[in-house]
Design an enzyme around this catalytic site. Sequence first.
Site, short mmCIF file in Angstrom:
data_model
loop_
_atom_site.label_atom_id
_atom_site.label_comp_id
_atom_site.label_asym_id
_atom_site.label_seq_id
_atom_site.Cartn_x
_atom_site.Cartn_y
_atom_site.Cartn_z
CG HIS A 61 16.66 24.24 4.48
ND1 HIS A 61 17.69 23.00 5.62
CD2 HIS A 61 15.01 23.66 4.15
CE1 HIS A 61 17.26 22.06 5.59
NE2 HIS A 61 15.45 22.52 5.21
N GLY A 65 11.62 23.23 -1.96
CA GLY A 65 12.77 22.06 -3.03
C GLY A 65 12.18 21.78 -3.81
CG LEU A 76 17.70 25.56 8.96
CD1 LEU A 76 17.96 27.28 8.82
CD2 LEU A 76 16.43 25.15 7.96
CD GLN A 98 7.27 18.93 1.53
OE1 GLN A 98 7.10 18.36 2.61
NE2 GLN A 98 8.29 20.24 0.99
CB SER A 149 18.60 15.15 3.53
OG SER A 149 17.95 15.25 4.75
P1 AMP Z 1 12.78 20.80 5.72
O1 AMP Z 1 12.98 21.59 6.78
O2 AMP Z 1 13.48 19.76 5.20
O3 AMP Z 1 11.02 20.08 5.62
O4 AMP Z 1 12.77 21.19 4.36
C1 AMP Z 1 12.03 22.27 3.91
C2 AMP Z 1 12.25 23.11 2.82
O5 AMP Z 1 14.31 22.85 2.72
C3 AMP Z 1 11.56 22.08 1.35
O6 AMP Z 1 10.70 22.94 0.47
C4 AMP Z 1 12.55 21.25 1.39
O7 AMP Z 1 12.37 20.66 -0.10
C5 AMP Z 1 13.26 21.78 1.00
N1 AMP Z 1 15.16 21.93 0.51
C6 AMP Z 1 15.50 20.61 1.93
N2 AMP Z 1 16.20 20.33 0.97
C7 AMP Z 1 16.50 20.81 0.05
C8 AMP Z 1 17.71 20.59 -1.18
N3 AMP Z 1 19.57 20.49 -0.71
N4 AMP Z 1 17.93 21.48 -2.24
C9 AMP Z 1 16.65 22.52 -2.41
N5 AMP Z 1 15.79 22.24 -1.14
C10 AMP Z 1 15.55 22.00 -0.51
#
Ligand code: AMP
Length: 291
Positions: free
Chosen positions: A34, A146, A30, A152, A184
Amino acid sequence: MLIFKKVADLRHWLDQQTLPVGFAPTMGALHAGHLELIHLAKTDGCLAVASIFVNPTQFNDPKDLEKYPRTPEKDAELLIGAGCDVLFMPPVEEVYPPGQDLTIDLDFGLLDTVMEGEFRPGHFLGMATVVNRLLDIVRPQKLYMGQKDYQQLSIVRDMIRQLNLPVELIMCPTVREPDGLAMSSRNVRLSPEMRAAAPVIHQTLQWAKTALEADVSREEIQAGAMDKLRAAGLRPEYFELVDGFTLAPTPSKGAIASMQESGAGHGIVACTAAFAGEVRLIDNLVLVAGR
Ligand code: AMP
Protein backbone atom coordinates in the site's frame (compact mmCIF):
# COMPACT_ATOMS: atom_id res chain seq x y z
CA MET A 1 -1.10 14.32 7.64
CA LEU A 2 -4.69 15.51 7.76
CA ILE A 3 -7.42 13.01 8.56
CA PHE A 4 -10.95 13.54 7.27
CA LYS A 5 -14.05 11.50 8.04
CA LYS A 6 -16.66 13.60 6.29
CA VAL A 7 -16.98 14.11 2.54
CA ALA A 8 -17.87 17.81 2.94
CA ASP A 9 -14.76 18.53 5.05
CA LEU A 10 -12.46 16.68 2.65
CA ARG A 11 -13.96 18.46 -0.37
CA HIS A 12 -13.73 21.86 1.31
CA TRP A 13 -10.00 21.32 1.97
CA LEU A 14 -9.21 19.78 -1.45
CA ASP A 15 -10.98 22.64 -3.24
CA GLN A 16 -8.37 25.02 -1.82
CA GLN A 17 -5.36 23.01 -3.10
CA THR A 18 -3.49 23.63 -6.32
CA LEU A 19 -1.31 20.50 -6.67
CA PRO A 20 -2.62 17.53 -8.68
CA VAL A 21 -4.18 14.87 -6.46
CA GLY A 22 -2.91 11.26 -6.47
CA PHE A 23 -5.35 8.87 -4.85
CA ALA A 24 -4.79 5.39 -3.38
CA PRO A 25 -7.99 3.71 -2.16
CA THR A 26 -7.40 0.93 0.41
CA MET A 27 -9.20 -1.18 2.96
CA GLY A 28 -6.57 -0.57 5.62
CA ALA A 29 -4.38 -3.07 7.53
CA LEU A 30 -1.65 -1.41 5.53
CA HIS A 31 1.67 -2.92 4.48
CA ALA A 32 4.58 -1.97 2.23
CA GLY A 33 2.51 -2.70 -0.91
CA HIS A 34 0.00 0.00 0.00
CA LEU A 35 2.77 2.42 0.96
CA GLU A 36 4.34 1.97 -2.45
CA LEU A 37 1.21 3.53 -3.96
CA ILE A 38 1.79 6.60 -1.77
CA HIS A 39 5.48 6.72 -2.72
CA LEU A 40 4.56 6.65 -6.40
CA ALA A 41 2.03 9.45 -5.96
CA LYS A 42 4.64 11.57 -4.16
CA THR A 43 7.30 10.80 -6.79
CA ASP A 44 4.82 11.99 -9.43
CA GLY A 45 4.57 15.31 -7.58
CA CYS A 46 1.02 14.75 -6.39
CA LEU A 47 -0.75 15.56 -3.18
CA ALA A 48 -1.10 12.00 -1.86
CA VAL A 49 -4.57 11.09 -0.64
CA ALA A 50 -5.21 7.62 0.81
CA SER A 51 -8.57 6.27 1.84
CA ILE A 52 -9.31 3.49 4.28
CA PHE A 53 -12.76 2.03 3.86
CA VAL A 54 -13.61 -1.62 4.36
CA ASN A 55 -16.32 -1.72 1.74
CA PRO A 56 -19.10 -4.03 2.88
CA THR A 57 -20.62 -4.36 -0.61
CA GLN A 58 -17.59 -6.13 -2.09
CA PHE A 59 -17.51 -8.97 0.45
CA ASN A 60 -19.51 -11.90 -0.83
CA ASP A 61 -18.60 -13.85 2.34
CA PRO A 62 -19.85 -12.17 5.58
CA LYS A 63 -17.22 -14.08 7.62
CA ASP A 64 -14.46 -12.59 5.46
CA LEU A 65 -15.82 -9.08 6.14
CA GLU A 66 -16.04 -9.75 9.87
CA LYS A 67 -12.50 -11.14 10.03
CA TYR A 68 -10.94 -8.50 7.78
CA PRO A 69 -8.04 -7.04 9.84
CA ARG A 70 -8.52 -3.48 11.10
CA THR A 71 -5.52 -1.52 12.44
CA PRO A 72 -6.41 2.20 12.04
CA GLU A 73 -3.84 3.72 14.44
CA LYS A 74 -0.95 1.74 12.98
CA ASP A 75 -2.20 2.56 9.46
CA ALA A 76 -2.13 6.29 10.20
CA GLU A 77 1.44 6.02 11.51
CA LEU A 78 2.57 4.11 8.43
CA LEU A 79 0.95 6.66 6.12
CA ILE A 80 2.64 9.54 7.94
CA GLY A 81 5.99 7.70 7.55
CA ALA A 82 5.33 7.31 3.82
CA GLY A 83 4.69 11.04 3.41
CA CYS A 84 0.97 10.76 2.79
CA ASP A 85 -0.75 14.16 2.88
CA VAL A 86 -4.36 13.22 3.53
CA LEU A 87 -6.16 10.20 4.95
CA PHE A 88 -9.87 9.86 4.25
CA MET A 89 -11.55 7.42 6.67
CA PRO A 90 -15.28 7.73 6.11
CA PRO A 91 -18.00 5.88 8.00
CA VAL A 92 -20.34 3.78 5.82
CA GLU A 93 -23.10 6.44 5.67
CA GLU A 94 -20.70 9.02 4.17
CA VAL A 95 -19.87 6.68 1.29
CA TYR A 96 -23.39 5.33 0.88
CA PRO A 97 -25.82 8.08 1.97
CA PRO A 98 -29.06 6.43 3.16
CA GLY A 99 -31.75 6.35 0.50
CA GLN A 100 -29.37 6.74 -2.45
CA ASP A 101 -28.53 3.83 -4.71
CA LEU A 102 -25.07 4.48 -6.14
CA THR A 103 -24.64 1.04 -7.69
CA ILE A 104 -23.09 1.40 -11.11
CA ASP A 105 -24.78 -0.23 -14.06
CA LEU A 106 -22.01 -1.21 -16.47
CA ASP A 107 -21.35 -4.28 -18.57
CA PHE A 108 -17.77 -5.47 -18.09
CA GLY A 109 -18.23 -8.50 -20.36
CA LEU A 110 -15.63 -11.14 -19.63
CA LEU A 111 -13.66 -8.95 -17.24
CA ASP A 112 -15.90 -9.49 -14.23
CA THR A 113 -17.17 -12.99 -15.01
CA VAL A 114 -13.93 -15.01 -15.22
CA MET A 115 -11.60 -16.00 -12.36
CA GLU A 116 -12.47 -13.87 -9.30
CA GLY A 117 -15.81 -13.07 -10.93
CA GLU A 118 -16.67 -16.76 -11.00
CA PHE A 119 -15.58 -17.52 -7.44
CA ARG A 120 -16.68 -14.25 -5.76
CA PRO A 121 -20.06 -13.35 -7.31
CA GLY A 122 -20.99 -9.70 -6.80
CA HIS A 123 -17.51 -8.76 -5.60
CA PHE A 124 -16.54 -6.63 -8.60
CA LEU A 125 -19.85 -4.77 -8.79
CA GLY A 126 -19.31 -3.73 -5.17
CA MET A 127 -15.67 -2.86 -5.83
CA ALA A 128 -16.36 -0.81 -8.97
CA THR A 129 -19.24 1.00 -7.26
CA VAL A 130 -17.09 2.06 -4.32
CA VAL A 131 -14.14 3.09 -6.51
CA ASN A 132 -16.50 5.17 -8.67
CA ARG A 133 -17.99 6.78 -5.54
CA LEU A 134 -14.56 7.50 -4.04
CA LEU A 135 -13.35 8.99 -7.36
CA ASP A 136 -16.42 11.21 -7.34
CA ILE A 137 -15.55 12.37 -3.81
CA VAL A 138 -11.77 12.79 -4.18
CA ARG A 139 -11.66 13.80 -7.90
CA PRO A 140 -7.98 12.86 -8.32
CA GLN A 141 -5.90 13.44 -11.44
CA LYS A 142 -4.15 10.11 -10.86
CA LEU A 143 -5.43 6.87 -9.37
CA TYR A 144 -2.83 4.44 -7.97
CA MET A 145 -3.72 0.75 -7.79
CA GLY A 146 -1.70 -2.43 -7.34
CA GLN A 147 -0.93 -5.07 -9.94
CA LYS A 148 -1.50 -7.56 -7.09
CA ASP A 149 -5.23 -7.25 -7.90
CA TYR A 150 -4.82 -7.54 -11.66
CA GLN A 151 -8.45 -8.28 -12.47
CA GLN A 152 -9.65 -5.46 -10.23
CA LEU A 153 -7.33 -3.08 -12.04
CA SER A 154 -8.55 -4.30 -15.45
CA ILE A 155 -12.15 -3.62 -14.42
CA VAL A 156 -11.36 -0.16 -13.04
CA ARG A 157 -9.55 0.65 -16.29
CA ASP A 158 -12.63 -0.39 -18.24
CA MET A 159 -14.93 1.57 -15.91
CA ILE A 160 -12.82 4.71 -16.44
CA ARG A 161 -13.07 4.15 -20.20
CA GLN A 162 -16.83 3.50 -20.20
CA LEU A 163 -17.69 6.45 -17.93
CA ASN A 164 -15.06 8.65 -19.55
CA LEU A 165 -13.72 9.63 -16.12
CA PRO A 166 -11.01 12.32 -16.11
CA VAL A 167 -8.43 10.28 -14.22
CA GLU A 168 -5.22 8.48 -15.16
CA LEU A 169 -4.85 4.96 -13.78
CA ILE A 170 -1.33 4.06 -12.63
CA MET A 171 -0.43 0.42 -11.99
CA CYS A 172 1.99 -0.21 -9.13
CA PRO A 173 4.04 -3.45 -9.34
CA THR A 174 3.31 -6.10 -6.71
CA VAL A 175 5.40 -5.71 -3.57
CA ARG A 176 6.51 -9.09 -2.19
CA GLU A 177 8.00 -10.55 0.99
CA PRO A 178 11.62 -11.72 0.59
CA ASP A 179 10.37 -15.30 -0.01
CA GLY A 180 8.10 -14.15 -2.86
CA LEU A 181 4.74 -14.11 -1.08
CA ALA A 182 2.74 -11.13 -2.33
CA MET A 183 2.08 -8.73 0.53
CA SER A 184 -1.56 -8.77 1.56
CA SER A 185 -3.56 -7.57 4.55
CA ARG A 186 -4.81 -11.14 4.84
CA ASN A 187 -1.30 -12.58 5.40
CA VAL A 188 -1.46 -11.80 9.15
CA ARG A 189 -4.24 -14.39 9.42
CA LEU A 190 -2.05 -17.22 8.06
CA SER A 191 -1.08 -19.97 10.52
CA PRO A 192 2.71 -20.49 10.81
CA GLU A 193 2.35 -23.67 8.76
CA MET A 194 0.39 -21.95 6.00
CA ARG A 195 2.70 -18.93 6.05
CA ALA A 196 5.57 -21.35 5.37
CA ALA A 197 3.65 -23.00 2.51
CA ALA A 198 2.30 -19.83 0.86
CA PRO A 199 5.43 -18.85 -1.16
CA VAL A 200 4.63 -21.84 -3.39
CA ILE A 201 2.12 -19.52 -5.10
CA HIS A 202 4.82 -17.24 -6.46
CA GLN A 203 7.10 -20.20 -7.23
CA THR A 204 4.29 -21.80 -9.25
CA LEU A 205 3.67 -18.58 -11.17
CA GLN A 206 7.36 -18.47 -12.05
CA TRP A 207 7.28 -22.12 -13.08
CA ALA A 208 4.34 -21.30 -15.39
CA LYS A 209 6.42 -18.57 -17.04
CA THR A 210 9.21 -21.04 -17.82
CA ALA A 211 6.71 -23.63 -19.04
CA LEU A 212 4.96 -21.12 -21.34
CA GLU A 213 8.30 -20.07 -22.79
CA ALA A 214 8.93 -23.79 -23.57
CA ASP A 215 5.47 -23.81 -25.28
CA VAL A 216 3.89 -26.27 -22.88
CA SER A 217 0.11 -26.17 -23.53
CA ARG A 218 -2.13 -23.97 -21.41
CA GLU A 219 -4.03 -27.01 -20.11
CA GLU A 220 -0.83 -28.75 -19.03
CA ILE A 221 0.44 -25.63 -17.30
CA GLN A 222 -2.87 -25.21 -15.48
CA ALA A 223 -2.99 -28.83 -14.35
CA GLY A 224 0.68 -28.79 -13.32
CA ALA A 225 0.22 -25.58 -11.35
CA MET A 226 -2.88 -26.83 -9.53
CA ASP A 227 -0.94 -30.01 -8.61
CA LYS A 228 1.98 -27.99 -7.24
CA LEU A 229 -0.31 -25.83 -5.13
CA ARG A 230 -2.18 -28.85 -3.77
CA ALA A 231 1.07 -30.72 -3.05
CA ALA A 232 2.14 -27.81 -0.82
CA GLY A 233 -1.10 -28.10 1.18
CA LEU A 234 -3.03 -25.25 -0.46
CA ARG A 235 -6.52 -25.50 -1.96
CA PRO A 236 -6.36 -23.70 -5.31
CA GLU A 237 -9.57 -22.39 -6.90
CA TYR A 238 -8.16 -21.52 -10.30
CA PHE A 239 -4.92 -21.04 -12.18
CA GLU A 240 -5.50 -19.27 -15.48
CA LEU A 241 -3.36 -17.96 -18.32
CA VAL A 242 -5.07 -14.95 -19.83
CA ASP A 243 -4.70 -12.08 -22.26
CA GLY A 244 -3.34 -9.12 -20.28
CA PHE A 245 -6.14 -6.78 -21.46
CA THR A 246 -9.22 -8.83 -22.28
CA LEU A 247 -8.59 -11.57 -19.66
CA ALA A 248 -9.67 -14.11 -22.31
CA PRO A 249 -7.87 -17.48 -22.06
CA THR A 250 -4.69 -17.64 -24.12
CA PRO A 251 -4.59 -20.14 -27.00
CA SER A 252 -3.89 -23.68 -25.85
CA LYS A 253 -0.58 -23.84 -27.74
CA GLY A 254 1.63 -21.20 -29.30
CA ALA A 255 0.33 -18.41 -27.04
CA ILE A 256 3.49 -16.32 -27.29
CA ALA A 257 3.77 -16.66 -31.08
CA SER A 258 0.09 -15.83 -31.57
CA MET A 259 0.42 -12.79 -29.33
CA GLN A 260 3.39 -11.58 -31.34
CA GLU A 261 1.58 -12.23 -34.62
CA SER A 262 -1.59 -10.42 -33.58
CA GLY A 263 0.43 -7.30 -32.89
CA ALA A 264 -2.08 -6.24 -30.22
CA GLY A 265 0.67 -6.32 -27.63
CA HIS A 266 -1.63 -7.19 -24.76
CA GLY A 267 0.78 -9.49 -22.96
CA ILE A 268 0.02 -12.71 -21.10
CA VAL A 269 -0.72 -12.97 -17.38
CA ALA A 270 -1.06 -15.96 -15.07
CA CYS A 271 -3.61 -15.42 -12.29
CA THR A 272 -4.41 -17.68 -9.38
CA ALA A 273 -6.43 -17.90 -6.18
CA ALA A 274 -5.83 -20.47 -3.46
CA PHE A 275 -6.90 -21.08 0.10
CA ALA A 276 -4.07 -21.41 2.60
CA GLY A 277 -6.05 -22.83 5.51
CA GLU A 278 -8.97 -20.43 5.95
CA VAL A 279 -7.25 -17.55 4.20
CA ARG A 280 -7.91 -16.93 0.53
CA LEU A 281 -4.86 -15.57 -1.31
CA ILE A 282 -4.64 -14.24 -4.86
CA ASP A 283 -1.59 -13.50 -6.95
CA ASN A 284 -0.53 -13.10 -10.57
CA LEU A 285 2.54 -12.77 -12.73
CA VAL A 286 2.97 -11.11 -16.09
CA LEU A 287 4.44 -13.98 -18.15
CA VAL A 288 4.90 -11.92 -21.28
CA ALA A 289 4.87 -8.14 -21.02
CA GLY A 290 2.37 -6.20 -23.06
CA ARG A 291 3.21 -3.01 -24.91
P1 AMP B 1 -6.64 -3.44 -0.46
O1 AMP B 1 -6.45 -2.67 0.80
O2 AMP B 1 -6.21 -4.86 -0.35
O3 AMP B 1 -8.01 -3.25 -1.05
O4 AMP B 1 -5.62 -2.82 -1.51
C1 AMP B 1 -5.59 -1.44 -1.78
C2 AMP B 1 -4.69 -1.19 -2.95
O5 AMP B 1 -3.37 -1.65 -2.65
C3 AMP B 1 -5.12 -1.93 -4.22
O6 AMP B 1 -4.91 -1.11 -5.35
C4 AMP B 1 -4.19 -3.13 -4.22
O7 AMP B 1 -3.97 -3.66 -5.50
C5 AMP B 1 -2.91 -2.51 -3.66
N1 AMP B 1 -2.05 -3.57 -3.11
C6 AMP B 1 -2.39 -4.51 -2.21
N2 AMP B 1 -1.36 -5.34 -1.98
C7 AMP B 1 -0.34 -4.92 -2.77
C8 AMP B 1 0.98 -5.38 -3.01
N3 AMP B 1 1.48 -6.44 -2.39
N4 AMP B 1 1.75 -4.70 -3.89
C9 AMP B 1 1.25 -3.60 -4.55
N5 AMP B 1 0.01 -3.13 -4.37
C10 AMP B 1 -0.78 -3.78 -3.50
